[in-house]
Write an enzyme that holds these catalytic residues in place. Sequence first.
Site, PDB file in Angstrom:
ATOM      1  CG  HIS A   1      -1.861   0.959   1.429  1.00  0.00           C
ATOM      2  ND1 HIS A   1      -1.852   1.995   2.323  1.00  0.00           N
ATOM      3  CD2 HIS A   1      -2.933   1.518   0.620  1.00  0.00           C
ATOM      4  CE1 HIS A   1      -2.665   2.996   2.208  1.00  0.00           C
ATOM      5  NE2 HIS A   1      -3.296   2.741   1.386  1.00  0.00           N
TER       6      HIS A   1
ATOM      7  CG  HIS B   1      -3.419   9.006  -0.974  1.00  0.00           C
ATOM      8  ND1 HIS B   1      -4.228  10.072  -0.230  1.00  0.00           N
ATOM      9  CD2 HIS B   1      -4.132   7.774  -0.810  1.00  0.00           C
ATOM     10  CE1 HIS B   1      -5.134   9.177   0.305  1.00  0.00           C
ATOM     11  NE2 HIS B   1      -5.310   8.040  -0.085  1.00  0.00           N
TER      12      HIS B   1
HETATM   13  O1  G3P Z   1      -6.640   1.689  -2.936  1.00  0.00           O
HETATM   14  C1  G3P Z   1      -6.859   1.043  -1.699  1.00  0.00           C
HETATM   15  C2  G3P Z   1      -6.946   2.024  -0.536  1.00  0.00           C
HETATM   16  O2  G3P Z   1      -5.624   2.371  -0.887  1.00  0.00           O
HETATM   17  C3  G3P Z   1      -7.640   2.845  -0.681  1.00  0.00           C
HETATM   18  O3  G3P Z   1      -7.525   3.932   0.383  1.00  0.00           O
HETATM   19  O4  G3P Z   1      -7.218   6.327   0.829  1.00  0.00           O
HETATM   20  O5  G3P Z   1      -5.376   4.665   1.007  1.00  0.00           O
HETATM   21  O6  G3P Z   1      -6.299   5.091  -1.317  1.00  0.00           O
HETATM   22  P1  G3P Z   1      -6.561   4.850   0.072  1.00  0.00           P
HETATM   23 CA    CA Z   2      -5.268   3.693  -2.879  1.00  0.00          CA
END
Ligand code: G3P
Ligand code: CA
Length: 352
Positions: free
Chosen positions: A40, A82
Amino acid sequence: MDSGHALRRGRFKREENLSLASSSTERLALSKTPPIVIAHRGACGYLPEHTLAAKALAHGMGADFMEQDVVLSRDGVALVLHDIHLDSTTDVAIKFPGRARTDGRFYAIDLDLPEIRELRVHERISVNAGTSAEAVYPQRFPSRPALFQVPTLEEEITMLAGLDRSRGCRTGLYIEFKAPDWHADQGLDLPGAVLAVLDKTGYADRPEQVFLQCFNDKTLRRMHEAGQTQLPMIQLIGENDWGEDGGVDFNYLRTPPGLSRVAEYAQGIGPFLPQIYLGKSDSGAVQLSNLVTTAQEKGLLVHPYTLRQDELPPGINSFSELLDVFVQRAGVDGLFTDFPDLVVDYMKTQHM
Ligand code: G3P
Ligand code: CA
């Protein structure tokens, strides 16, 4: 559904193990494809999110897929970032103090790529007007100084392909379109820009190696119906009060009819952890929703977000307990995690 995503590290390991499994219990344990490990924002538990350093570290840790959140610069370049804003993770307020909008925020879409190049990235901080900025995760990499750069999507893919070659492996891309309707309102086509990069780098025809993800259901459905791509899509599921792009009714998407609708254009869902793990009963029993089983019955993969060692859900006392809940009990098909090394190690201890 494309079982090609049954996955690199896990699949090859599993095939080796199948020949060694002697008891029926062992064979049963090996009968399900191991969950994929999705880094992530890279290995962002250790290095600032979405930096090439964080992606290289995650590659070395053996993650199956690298996540890219993508927004556009003013000149339409796909950036791995992000937020649509720059101020939570870069020194934009110092480098370009006069470029905030009237809401006080600095937007990536207001800077051209040469200006983005001047920025330096740091660990995420909370940006609250009138208060001092604080690290969101104080135990992680120091938030100062800002050492890193904002990568373009093309640069990141090029680096990952290079690492795949030098390390003799094949790592997947897991690309999120961030706020595509908002980009369209600003006059830019985010999905089109991403697909152009995938085409240029040779990934547009690799459905086994790329997932496309988005919270905005209309964007994914539109791309599917227009035949814009054959790459598998993951419908992210948030909460209705998050104000996500596209005004999506996530409560509906989580219902059986909603999941059937998702299965018309997507290969899986990416739910929020609390939509699966509901907590523990008074006697300490783990409470799960039926979202995973219902989605899997519709033929959908389930890749929840985000497993963090330093942000455990209520009632969970360790990262390994969290993994037990999602891998062993809930039976998910993949996991977004800030700590890919810990998940890879866990899979090894479980012989997955
Ligand atoms: O894309 C999965 C997860 O990353 C969604 O949340 O806000 O971290 O992009 P975010
Ligand atoms: Ca994401």
